[in-house]
Design a protein around this motif. Structure first.
Motif, PDB file in Angstrom:
ATOM      1  N   LEU A  42       0.817  -1.203   0.000  1.00 45.65           N
ATOM      2  CA  LEU A  42       0.000   0.000   0.000  1.00 45.65           C
ATOM      3  C   LEU A  42       0.857   1.262   0.000  1.00 45.65           C
ATOM      4  O   LEU A  42       1.991   1.257   0.488  1.00 45.65           O
ATOM      5  N   LEU A  45      -0.357   5.525   4.394  1.00 44.83           N
ATOM      6  CA  LEU A  45      -1.731   5.855   4.722  1.00 44.83           C
ATOM      7  C   LEU A  45      -1.912   7.348   4.957  1.00 44.83           C
ATOM      8  O   LEU A  45      -1.125   7.988   5.658  1.00 44.83           O
ATOM      9  N   THR A  49      -5.292   8.389   0.557  1.00 39.78           N
ATOM     10  CA  THR A  49      -5.079   7.004   0.123  1.00 39.78           C
ATOM     11  C   THR A  49      -5.979   6.010   0.858  1.00 39.78           C
ATOM     12  O   THR A  49      -5.874   4.807   0.637  1.00 39.78           O
ATOM     13  N   LEU A  50      -6.865   6.511   1.720  1.00 37.48           N
ATOM     14  CA  LEU A  50      -7.653   5.630   2.585  1.00 37.48           C
ATOM     15  C   LEU A  50      -8.551   4.695   1.788  1.00 37.48           C
ATOM     16  O   LEU A  50      -8.568   3.479   2.024  1.00 37.48           O
ATOM     17  N   GLU A  51      -9.303   5.221   0.836  1.00 37.14           N
ATOM     18  CA  GLU A  51     -10.219   4.376   0.067  1.00 37.14           C
ATOM     19  C   GLU A  51      -9.460   3.341  -0.756  1.00 37.14           C
ATOM     20  O   GLU A  51      -9.919   2.201  -0.914  1.00 37.14           O
ATOM     21  N   ALA A  53      -6.675   1.960   0.105  1.00 33.19           N
ATOM     22  CA  ALA A  53      -6.264   0.922   1.056  1.00 33.19           C
ATOM     23  C   ALA A  53      -7.417  -0.024   1.353  1.00 33.19           C
ATOM     24  O   ALA A  53      -7.235  -1.251   1.388  1.00 33.19           O
ATOM     25  N   TYR A  54      -8.615   0.529   1.566  1.00 32.35           N
ATOM     26  CA  TYR A  54      -9.781  -0.319   1.814  1.00 32.35           C
ATOM     27  C   TYR A  54      -9.998  -1.281   0.642  1.00 32.35           C
ATOM     28  O   TYR A  54     -10.240  -2.474   0.829  1.00 32.35           O
ATOM     29  N   ALA A  56      -7.839  -2.324  -1.703  1.00 38.00           N
ATOM     30  CA  ALA A  56      -6.763  -3.303  -1.836  1.00 38.00           C
ATOM     31  C   ALA A  56      -6.869  -4.395  -0.783  1.00 38.00           C
ATOM     32  O   ALA A  56      -6.647  -5.584  -1.073  1.00 38.00           O
ATOM     33  N   ASN A  57      -7.213  -4.022   0.433  1.00 37.90           N
ATOM     34  CA  ASN A  57      -7.297  -5.029   1.496  1.00 37.90           C
ATOM     35  C   ASN A  57      -8.527  -5.921   1.346  1.00 37.90           C
ATOM     36  O   ASN A  57      -8.477  -7.105   1.702  1.00 37.90           O
ATOM     37  N   ARG A  89     -14.353  -1.970   5.732  1.00 39.28           N
ATOM     38  CA  ARG A  89     -13.278  -0.980   5.608  1.00 39.28           C
ATOM     39  C   ARG A  89     -12.056  -1.513   6.331  1.00 39.28           C
ATOM     40  O   ARG A  89     -11.912  -1.347   7.541  1.00 39.28           O
ATOM     41  N   LEU A  91      -8.265  -1.418   7.088  1.00 44.26           N
ATOM     42  CA  LEU A  91      -7.055  -0.602   7.043  1.00 44.26           C
ATOM     43  C   LEU A  91      -5.828  -1.478   6.805  1.00 44.26           C
ATOM     44  O   LEU A  91      -4.819  -1.023   6.268  1.00 44.26           O
ATOM     45  N   ALA A  92      -5.931  -2.750   7.228  1.00 41.71           N
ATOM     46  CA  ALA A  92      -4.854  -3.714   7.020  1.00 41.71           C
ATOM     47  C   ALA A  92      -5.463  -5.109   7.014  1.00 41.71           C
ATOM     48  O   ALA A  92      -6.505  -5.347   7.636  1.00 41.71           O
TER      49      ALA A  92
END
Length: 317
Positions: A42, A45, A49-51, A53-54, A56-57, A89, A91-92
């Protein structure tokens, strides 16, 4: 406070330690590690870039579900598939082994207050739903639109019946990841957001190890077997330190001592709800070890007040 085990506590504690040291490796050997792809790579953060990350995870969880299913791990496949749902959602996420996940409830990018839940022993992706339920209950109790809740399964938790759970070793390994999460949360939400750590059971040991100098406003220790620190002052933080234990919590019967045994400190020291520790003790009601976030409970009401900064409203009895 450190003192040596004596009499029956010494014999019982030593027996439990040795039993845990034998049972846990054997039980672990009987359960092969669950395979999964490596976590998504990623961008750093931030709110921007939050969305991504959501997204991709969630994709990583979907791929982990397919991998687990292909190897016959149906329960894990179902757990991973649930985490891949469009409304989650993450984050990781890391589906390997016992698994790790960090899930967000609410609008993290615009949150003025953030509550981070830190779980205790025997928490992994296979049991994630019960941990997630605590975050959902807290989020629903807050309902102010300005507070986000983060369920942080960001470390490999020890087994309840194990030698590891009686030492600070696993917590010391986990503390850097928790500190990194808090830093990331301030980057995402801005430096003005107030962050609270709500730490349960062995999670209180993790929070204690991460506490020195950490940019959080409150640390709540619930159902704690001890933190490895002799006092709240020993946590070396400017955060308000809270502690609570339900009347029906079995952890009250854990001996709050520590001893040097075979070169390792065993036991987690001073009881956080004792006057000697010096925390702000609040009421938790009649519940047991797993009941602190039950809807309608006194403990959940007080935890929500702590997160909102309503310190004068937190009930003490």
């Amino acid at each position: 406070m450190r003192r040596r085990f004596t009499g029956r506590w010494w014999r019982g504690g030593l027996a439990a330690l040795l039993t845990g040291a034998v049972v846990v490796p054997l039980s672990g050997a009987a359960r092969p590690g669950i395979p999964a792809p490596a976590p998504a790579v990623l961008a750093p953060l931030s709110a921007a870039t939050l969305e991504a990350a959501y997204t991709a995870n969630r994709a990583g969880a979907a791929e982990a579900s397919r991998t687990a299913a292909a190897h016959g791990f149906r329960h894990r496949a179902a757990a991973d598939r649930a985490l891949a749902a469009p409304d989650r959602r993450l984050l990781a996420f890391d589906g390997r082994g016992a698994g790790l996940a960090t899930e967000v409830f609410g609008d993290l990018a615009h949150a003025e207050r953030i509550a981070v839940l830190v779980p205790g022993s025997d928490t992994g992706l296979d049991t994630y739903d019960r941990f997630r339920a605590t975050a959902v209950a807290l989020y629903q109790r807050l309902t102010d639109g300005r507070t986000a809740v983060v369920a942080w399964l960001g470390y490999e938790t020890p087994g309840t019946v194990s030698a590891t759970v009686a030492t600070t070793g696993r917590a010391e390994e986990a503390a850097p990841a928790l500190r990194a999460l808090v830093t990331a949360l301030h980057t995402i939400s801005g430096p003005g957001a107030d962050v609270s750590l709500l730490c349960h059971s062995y999670g209180t040991v993790v929070c204690a190890r991460a506490a020195p100098g950490l940019d959080v406003t409150d640390i709540a220790l619930i159902g704690s077997p001890g933190t490895g620190a002799g006092s709240a002052a020993g946590l070396r933080t400017r955060a308000r330190i809270w502690a609570a234990r339900g009347a029906g919590d079995w952890v009250a019967h854990v001996p709050h001592v520590s001893a040097d045994l075979f070169g390792t400190t065993v036991g987690l020291g001073t009881d956080p709800v004792s006057p000697a520790f010096g925390a702000r003790v609040f009421a938790a009601g009649p519940g047991g070890h797993s009941d602190y976030f039950d809807p309608g409970s006194r403990s959940l009401t007080n935890l929500a007040r702590i997160v909102r900064g309503e310190t004068a409203a937190v009930s003490r009895d």
